[in-house]
Design a protein around this motif. Sequence first.
Motif, PDB file in Angstrom:
ATOM      1  N   LEU A 110      65.744  77.875  14.673  1.00 35.48           N
ATOM      2  CA  LEU A 110      66.395  76.588  15.428  1.00 35.48           C
ATOM      3  C   LEU A 110      68.035  75.484  14.380  1.00 35.48           C
ATOM      4  CD1 LEU A 110      64.654  75.362  18.106  1.00 35.48           C
ATOM      5  CD2 LEU A 110      66.293  76.930  18.284  1.00 35.48           C
ATOM      6  N   GLN A 113      70.988  77.908  13.376  1.00 37.31           N
ATOM      7  CA  GLN A 113      71.205  78.061  14.970  1.00 37.31           C
ATOM      8  C   GLN A 113      72.390  76.801  14.659  1.00 37.31           C
ATOM      9  OE1 GLN A 113      69.020  78.802  18.640  1.00 37.31           O
ATOM     10  NE2 GLN A 113      70.490  80.810  18.892  1.00 37.31           N
ATOM     11  N   GLU A 114      71.873  76.063  14.659  1.00 38.53           N
ATOM     12  CA  GLU A 114      72.095  74.427  15.051  1.00 38.53           C
ATOM     13  C   GLU A 114      73.367  74.366  14.005  1.00 38.53           C
ATOM     14  OE1 GLU A 114      71.460  69.602  13.821  1.00 38.53           O
ATOM     15  OE2 GLU A 114      69.957  70.773  13.076  1.00 38.53           O
ATOM     16  N   CYS A 117      76.170  76.594  14.761  1.00 34.89           N
ATOM     17  CA  CYS A 117      76.596  75.522  16.165  1.00 34.89           C
ATOM     18  C   CYS A 117      77.942  75.254  15.851  1.00 34.89           C
ATOM     19  CB  CYS A 117      75.535  75.381  16.490  1.00 34.89           C
ATOM     20  SG  CYS A 117      77.011  74.238  18.152  1.00 34.89           S
ATOM     21  N   PHE A 125      74.941  82.279  14.926  1.00 38.24           N
ATOM     22  CA  PHE A 125      74.538  81.873  16.189  1.00 38.24           C
ATOM     23  C   PHE A 125      73.585  83.034  16.618  1.00 38.24           C
ATOM     24  CE2 PHE A 125      73.669  80.415  19.941  1.00 38.24           C
ATOM     25  CZ  PHE A 125      72.948  79.002  19.580  1.00 38.24           C
ATOM     26  N   ASP A 129      69.634  83.522  17.203  1.00 41.87           N
ATOM     27  CA  ASP A 129      69.481  83.601  18.864  1.00 41.87           C
ATOM     28  C   ASP A 129      68.748  85.017  19.007  1.00 41.87           C
ATOM     29  OD1 ASP A 129      70.065  82.630  22.047  1.00 41.87           O
ATOM     30  OD2 ASP A 129      70.636  85.058  21.994  1.00 41.87           O
ATOM     31  N   TYR A 174      71.517  76.460  22.112  1.00 38.51           N
ATOM     32  CA  TYR A 174      71.275  75.417  21.543  1.00 38.51           C
ATOM     33  C   TYR A 174      69.760  74.110  22.189  1.00 38.51           C
ATOM     34  CZ  TYR A 174      69.453  72.386  17.570  1.00 38.51           C
ATOM     35  OH  TYR A 174      68.636  71.391  16.613  1.00 38.51           O
TER      36      TYR A 174
END
Length: 210
Positions: A110, A113-114, A117, A125, A129, A174
């Motif tokens: 995560l 991912q942040e 983003c 991303f 995912d 997210y």
Amino acid sequence: MQQKTKRDLAYEEIKKLILSGKLSNDMSISENVLAKMLGMSRTPVRDALRRLEMDGFVRIIPNQGVVIREVSINEVKEIYDMRIALEEFVTKELADMLSDKDFSNLEKILKKQEEACKKKDAVAFHEEDRNFHDYLMRAYGNSMITDFIARLRDRIEGINIDMLKLPGNMGTFYAEHKRILEALRKGDGEAAAKEMDEHLKGGKMRLIVG
């Protein structure tokens, strides 16, 4: 670890070319062309194409060549319906199965991912995912479910990345992943499954609406 055959390598390479858009129906696609591109003989390429046809990526037309199959709206619906059924089930079952190490690994995903983003990097991303969902499936330990869902995701990978490029979608997904993880951390399988349901139904709707 079992060594990959030339057929397996051809399958993976041709699929990558399709998903990246480097192979399209604007090109003349044949066994000979693909064999030259991959530096292989026609036999593994032919076997790979048959497998790709079974997986829904291409159509082989006798005496004409290979046609890349575009993803239809109906196919998107069916893929997401199957994902929803399986991933909700797995997420609910995982509520009492994940270890502290699992949660730490999922937090790292995560975090990446942040970062993607913030950079508006849809490709990075999307990779995280996949890592998030794949991790949950592997943690459950049913290899048939894990492999089946991976094949489903492969089919819509290209259009998923395009969808993530639209404003707000990466931030939404997210936040949904964070809610799934928090529900799992609390050991609330029902809540985790509900969050997964909303997450996947949202993805389905965004792909269909465009």
